[in-house]
Design a protein around this motif. Structure first.
Motif, PDB file in Angstrom:
ATOM      1  N   ASP A  85      -3.291  -6.415  33.550  1.00 52.32           N
ATOM      2  CA  ASP A  85      -3.260  -5.435  34.636  1.00 52.32           C
ATOM      3  C   ASP A  85      -3.526  -4.062  34.047  1.00 52.32           C
ATOM      4  N   PRO A  86      -4.517  -3.323  34.520  1.00 49.75           N
ATOM      5  CA  PRO A  86      -4.787  -1.969  33.978  1.00 49.75           C
ATOM      6  C   PRO A  86      -3.603  -1.047  34.128  1.00 49.75           C
ATOM      7  N   ALA A  87      -2.861  -1.197  35.185  1.00 48.73           N
ATOM      8  CA  ALA A  87      -1.698  -0.322  35.393  1.00 48.73           C
ATOM      9  C   ALA A  87      -0.648  -0.565  34.307  1.00 48.73           C
ATOM     10  N   SER A  88      -0.478  -1.834  33.921  1.00 49.05           N
ATOM     11  CA  SER A  88       0.506  -2.146  32.880  1.00 49.05           C
ATOM     12  C   SER A  88       0.105  -1.543  31.541  1.00 49.05           C
ATOM     13  N   ARG A  89      -1.209  -1.622  31.224  1.00 54.43           N
ATOM     14  CA  ARG A  89      -1.650  -1.041  29.954  1.00 54.43           C
ATOM     15  C   ARG A  89      -1.482   0.459  29.953  1.00 54.43           C
ATOM     16  N   GLN A  90      -1.771   1.112  31.094  1.00 56.34           N
ATOM     17  CA  GLN A  90      -1.631   2.569  31.164  1.00 56.34           C
ATOM     18  C   GLN A  90      -0.164   2.964  31.077  1.00 56.34           C
ATOM     19  N   LEU A  91       0.681   2.178  31.718  1.00 58.00           N
ATOM     20  CA  LEU A  91       2.114   2.501  31.698  1.00 58.00           C
ATOM     21  C   LEU A  91       2.681   2.379  30.282  1.00 58.00           C
ATOM     22  N   ARG A  92       2.230   1.393  29.546  1.00 54.65           N
ATOM     23  CA  ARG A  92       2.735   1.226  28.167  1.00 54.65           C
ATOM     24  C   ARG A  92       2.235   2.332  27.257  1.00 54.65           C
ATOM     25  N   ALA A  93       0.954   2.752  27.447  1.00 56.60           N
ATOM     26  CA  ALA A  93       0.389   3.803  26.602  1.00 56.60           C
ATOM     27  C   ALA A  93       1.009   5.156  26.885  1.00 56.60           C
ATOM     28  N   SER A  94       1.328   5.448  28.148  1.00 59.57           N
ATOM     29  CA  SER A  94       1.821   6.779  28.518  1.00 59.57           C
ATOM     30  C   SER A  94       3.329   6.906  28.390  1.00 59.57           C
ATOM     31  N   ALA A  95       4.062   5.901  28.782  1.00 57.26           N
ATOM     32  CA  ALA A  95       5.518   6.023  28.831  1.00 57.26           C
ATOM     33  C   ALA A  95       6.226   5.120  27.833  1.00 57.26           C
ATOM     34  N   GLY A  96       5.499   4.276  27.127  1.00 54.18           N
ATOM     35  CA  GLY A  96       6.147   3.365  26.200  1.00 54.18           C
ATOM     36  C   GLY A  96       6.952   2.306  26.905  1.00 54.18           C
ATOM     37  N   VAL A  97       6.440   1.834  28.074  1.00 51.56           N
ATOM     38  CA  VAL A  97       7.185   0.886  28.894  1.00 51.56           C
ATOM     39  C   VAL A  97       6.281  -0.301  29.175  1.00 51.56           C
ATOM     40  N   ASP A  98       6.863  -1.496  29.098  1.00 54.90           N
ATOM     41  CA  ASP A  98       6.156  -2.717  29.474  1.00 54.90           C
ATOM     42  C   ASP A  98       6.606  -3.132  30.878  1.00 54.90           C
ATOM     43  N   LEU A  99       5.644  -3.189  31.800  1.00 56.70           N
ATOM     44  CA  LEU A  99       5.937  -3.621  33.167  1.00 56.70           C
ATOM     45  C   LEU A  99       5.730  -5.123  33.256  1.00 56.70           C
ATOM     46  N   CYS A 100       6.734  -5.774  33.790  1.00 55.00           N
ATOM     47  CA  CYS A 100       6.681  -7.236  33.927  1.00 55.00           C
ATOM     48  C   CYS A 100       6.476  -7.574  35.411  1.00 55.00           C
ATOM     49  N   PRO A 101       5.187  -7.700  35.862  1.00 55.02           N
ATOM     50  CA  PRO A 101       4.958  -7.936  37.299  1.00 55.02           C
ATOM     51  C   PRO A 101       5.122  -9.391  37.693  1.00 55.02           C
ATOM     52  N   THR A 102       5.114 -10.301  36.696  1.00 57.55           N
ATOM     53  CA  THR A 102       5.152 -11.724  37.039  1.00 57.55           C
ATOM     54  C   THR A 102       6.586 -12.186  37.147  1.00 57.55           C
ATOM     55  N   VAL A 103       7.333 -11.612  38.090  1.00 65.42           N
ATOM     56  CA  VAL A 103       8.740 -11.968  38.284  1.00 65.42           C
ATOM     57  C   VAL A 103       8.976 -12.499  39.686  1.00 65.42           C
ATOM     58  N   ALA A 104       7.889 -12.765  40.428  1.00 60.60           N
ATOM     59  CA  ALA A 104       8.067 -13.246  41.809  1.00 60.60           C
ATOM     60  C   ALA A 104       8.779 -14.588  41.813  1.00 60.60           C
ATOM     61  N   ALA A 105       8.367 -15.478  40.897  1.00 59.22           N
ATOM     62  CA  ALA A 105       9.007 -16.792  40.855  1.00 59.22           C
ATOM     63  C   ALA A 105      10.476 -16.668  40.472  1.00 59.22           C
ATOM     64  N   LEU A 106      10.764 -15.750  39.528  1.00 59.46           N
ATOM     65  CA  LEU A 106      12.154 -15.546  39.124  1.00 59.46           C
ATOM     66  C   LEU A 106      12.978 -15.001  40.273  1.00 59.46           C
ATOM     67  N   ALA A 107      12.390 -14.044  41.050  1.00 58.13           N
ATOM     68  CA  ALA A 107      13.112 -13.490  42.199  1.00 58.13           C
ATOM     69  C   ALA A 107      13.352 -14.552  43.261  1.00 58.13           C
ATOM     70  N   ALA A 108      12.368 -15.432  43.457  1.00 58.56           N
ATOM     71  CA  ALA A 108      12.545 -16.491  44.449  1.00 58.56           C
ATOM     72  C   ALA A 108      13.630 -17.461  44.019  1.00 58.56           C
ATOM     73  N   GLN A 109      13.685 -17.787  42.761  1.00 62.81           N
ATOM     74  CA  GLN A 109      14.716 -18.705  42.279  1.00 62.81           C
ATOM     75  C   GLN A 109      16.114 -18.119  42.465  1.00 62.81           C
ATOM     76  N   LEU A 110      16.205 -16.819  42.281  1.00 58.22           N
ATOM     77  CA  LEU A 110      17.514 -16.168  42.399  1.00 58.22           C
ATOM     78  C   LEU A 110      17.775 -15.648  43.808  1.00 58.22           C
ATOM     79  N   GLU A 111      16.803 -15.903  44.737  1.00 58.67           N
ATOM     80  CA  GLU A 111      16.941 -15.477  46.131  1.00 58.67           C
ATOM     81  C   GLU A 111      17.102 -13.963  46.207  1.00 58.67           C
ATOM     82  N   LEU A 112      16.226 -13.272  45.488  1.00 55.54           N
ATOM     83  CA  LEU A 112      16.234 -11.813  45.499  1.00 55.54           C
ATOM     84  C   LEU A 112      15.102 -11.327  46.398  1.00 55.54           C
ATOM     85  N   GLN A 113      15.356 -10.217  47.122  1.00 53.44           N
ATOM     86  CA  GLN A 113      14.308  -9.664  47.975  1.00 53.44           C
ATOM     87  C   GLN A 113      13.183  -9.082  47.131  1.00 53.44           C
ATOM     88  N   SER A 114      13.550  -8.418  46.035  1.00 54.22           N
ATOM     89  CA  SER A 114      12.550  -7.820  45.142  1.00 54.22           C
ATOM     90  C   SER A 114      13.158  -7.674  43.752  1.00 54.22           C
TER      91      SER A 114
END
Length: 681
Positions: A85-114
């Motif tokens: 994801d280009p946004a993830s690469r930009q976020l890591r380069a600018s803020a030193g943060v890794d964004l983990c967008p592939t958590v939909a399955a984890l949220a569904a398993q835990l019955e989380l809205q988001s």
């Protein structure tokens, strides 16, 4: 020299607990930052868990959701970050943060809205994960990520500050521990030697009224060495401080009401920007126990050194990998003197000492040293040194060995000069030998007096008795009896004369060969003279004498003494021979000249031959009525040896005896015959 005292051991034991207890606890600022992020993103719950396994932080009204998420990731791990994801690469380069967008399955398993998860990085290292649960829909838009990034940047910055703080605290702790290891107090003064900062070691039991305090001027005290002695050049503490030079373990003696205290100071001078002196910074330690212990050890060593000087020898300590390579420490300084070395020569190793010993003594010493080391025995050897010197020197070596923890051996050696003692022992032995000889001579004289008394009394009684008979019977018809008695008187008189001559000859021989004059003489003439004297006695017993002397034999001898030797030998050959026996005399002209006298008598056993040349030894002949005094062969032996010759006897029981006399030949010049040489002599 390093001495460990009880105070040092207690400080060493307490240092590790102090270092562990003073490590700062984790900061609570992270919890405050998580609370701020929870409010900014309007999430139902926020969760921060470090990657190193430290305590996690959960905030928000829906804490049970955060707990379920923490349990899930603890069991199954974090989903992989998608960097496509280009946004993830930009976020890591600018803020030193890794964004983990592939958590939909984890949220569904835990019955989380988001669910939004960010990986926080300190450079390249991932140090924690931050998750927001049940965010409002508007916060899930891309333009709302700035708040999340700001929170992540704040946490990263806090992380860097915390790491630097922990490193600074650890560094300060190390410096403090090193300072405590170097002394009991750390201190700083101004240019007037007034304490401006004092840090006391917390491991000390209690504060001492004499301990340094801020605002106090350092009390002046005399400096001493580590034995508590004043230096050659007296110096005070203030005098050393006024020099504005570094202090390295400077020991001072402080006098207090409780007694004397020794303090060691080490410090460096402090300079301002212009290089002007403005005080000292350093450490100091109470070294009273150490100084007193060193003083006691020095006093003990000094007493041992003085005792070594009082001993009549050298006290040496040897240490090394092997005995031959051992280095010698001469505590008394007398080893060089004992070995009689040249001025300036010293003995630093046993190998050099060995060079002063003969090879036999060297091997004996090495064997004794090996036995001492292997069996732990005290070694004692008496050695002779200075073989090349005019007078040998004797030393006694006593040594004992010990081994250290590494198995290396060392030896304590005591060396004494016993040359005078050995000389005295030899003199005592010589005196004892002379005493034994004198006592033996005294016994021989007593036996001689008894023997002479017996030998003279018997013929004297016969003379007196026969003389009385002559006086009583003087009639003419008794002339034949009187003549017989007169003949017996003559025989008794001649026997007494023979006894007296033998005693006189024995006295001359016993005086060390006095009167013996060796010169060229014809041995054959001496043999003929002896035969003429013995011939009448041999004829009475029908004993024949056979002489084998084809030519003259010139020997270096005493004429009278060699004639007496042959008379005694022929007399014994006649007395101890059988009636009708024979005597053989052989002369061999060589160098040496050998004369043999052999008889046909009963011979001697090996045991009798061993007693043959003893004074007054008759070998039982007195029981057979054979006249004699047991001195004839002894006189022969002494006379022959006095002339530089030798006499030997060979005999087999039942086959007679053979006596061989050897004398040095007096060889004439080639132009002279033996007779001419004899006449010239």
């Amino acid at each position: 020299m390093c001495i460990k005292v009880e105070q040092d051991e207690r400080q060493k034991a307490q240092m590790l607990p102090r270092m562990r207890n003073e490590v700062p606890a984790p900061s609570t600022a992270l919890a405050a930052i998580v609370d701020m992020s929870l409010a900014s993103v309007q999430a139902g719950a926020a969760l921060l868990w470090p990657a190193s396994g430290e305590v996690s932080i959960a905030r928000g009204p829906q804490l049970e959701l955060a707990t379920r998420l923490l349990q899930r990731v603890s069991q199954h791990g974090i989903p992989e970050v998608d960097f496509s994801d280009p946004a993830s690469r930009q976020l890591r380069a600018s803020a030193g943060v890794d964004l983990c967008p592939t958590v939909a399955a984890l949220a569904a398993q835990l019955e989380l809205q988001s669910l939004v998860m960010l990986g926080l990085r300190d450079g390249t290292e991932l140090w924690a994960w931050l998750a927001w649960i049940d965010l409002p829909p508007q916060m899930l838009q891309a333009d709302a990520r700035s708040a999340m990034c700001l929170t992540a940047q704040t946490l990263n910055e806090h992380r860097r500050v915390q790491v630097r703080a922990e490193r600074a605290i650890a560094h300060a702790q190390r410096l403090e521990d090193v300072a405590y290891a170097c002394g009991d107090w750390m201190w700083e003064t101004d240019e007037r030697h007034r304490y401006t900062w004092v840090l006391r070691d917390s491991t000390r039991e209690s504060a001492d009224p004499q301990d340094p305090r801020v605002g106090q001027i350092i009390p002046d005290a005399p400096t001493v060495d580590w034995l508590g002695r004043a230096p050659t050049s007296p110096l005070t503490l203030h005098g050393a401080l006024d020099r504005a030079e570094p202090l390295v373990r400077l020991v001072v003696q402080e006098m207090h009401e409780a007694g004397v205290r020794y303090v060691s100071r080490s410090a460096v001078p402090l300079l301002d920007a212009k290089g002007a002196f403005r005080g000292y910074r350093g450490s100091m330690r109470d070294v009273t126990q150490s100084v007193e212990a060193k003083a006691q050890m020095w006093l003990r060593d000094e007493r041992l050194r003085r005792a070594a000087l009082a001993l009549p020898g050298a006290v040496v300590h040897a240490s090394g990998a092997t005995w031959m390579n051992a280095r010698l420490d001469d505590h008394s300084g007398r080893l060089t003197e004992l070995l009689a070395l040249e001025p300036g020569q010293t003995m630093h190793s046993l190998r050099r000492v060995m060079r002063q010993l003969p090879r036999v003594e060297r091997r004996a010493l090495l064997r004794a040293c090996a036995d001492c080391e292997s069996h732990g025995r005290v070694m004692h050897r008496r050695l002779r040194t200075n073989c090349d010197a005019p007078a040998a020197r004797w030393i006694d070596v006593h040594a004992t060995s010990e081994h250290d923890a590494a198995g290396r051996a060392s030896w304590s050696v005591f060396v004494t000069d016993v040359t005078a003692h050995v000389s005295s022992l030899r003199q005592i032995e010589q005196l004892q030998c002379a005493k034994d000889k004198a006592e033996a001579s005294c016994r021989d004289k007593s036996a001689l007096v008894s023997k002479v008394s017996h030998e003279l009394k018997t013929p004297l009684n016969a003379i007196l008795g026969l003389a009385q008979l002559i006086q009583m019977k003087h009639r003419p018809d008794e002339r034949a009896a009187v003549d017989e008695w007169i003949a017996q008187i003559a025989r008794a008189g001649w026997h007494m004369t023979d006894v007296i001559d033998t005693l006189m000859e024995f006295g001359r021989v016993g005086s060390g060969g006095a009167g013996i004059l060796c010169e060229p003489a014809d041995v054959r003439d001496a043999i003929e003279d002896a035969i003429r004297i013995i011939e009448r006695e041999a004829r009475q017993r029908s004993i024949s004498i056979v002489v084998d002397a084809p030519q003259a034999a010139i020997a270096r001898c005493d004429r009278r003494a060699i004639r007496q030797v042959f008379i005694n030998l022929l007399s014994n050959a006649v007395k101890y021979n059988t009636d009708g026996g024979r005597i053989w005399i052989a002369l061999r002209c060589a160098d040496p000249i050998t004369i043999t006298v052999r008889d046909s008598g009963p011979g001697l056993t090996a045991e009798q031959i061993g007693r043959l040349f003893q004074p007054f030894e008759r070998l039982g002949a007195e029981r057979r009525g054979i006249q004699g005094n047991g001195l004839g062969l002894l006189i022969c032996k002494e006379l022959v040896e006095a002339m530089g010759g030798s006499i030997d006897v060979h005999s087999v029981a039942g086959q007679g005896c053979t006596f061989a006399v050897s004398l040095a030949a007096a060889l004439p010049r080639r132009s002279q015959s033996p007779e001419a040489a004899l006449r010239a002599a």
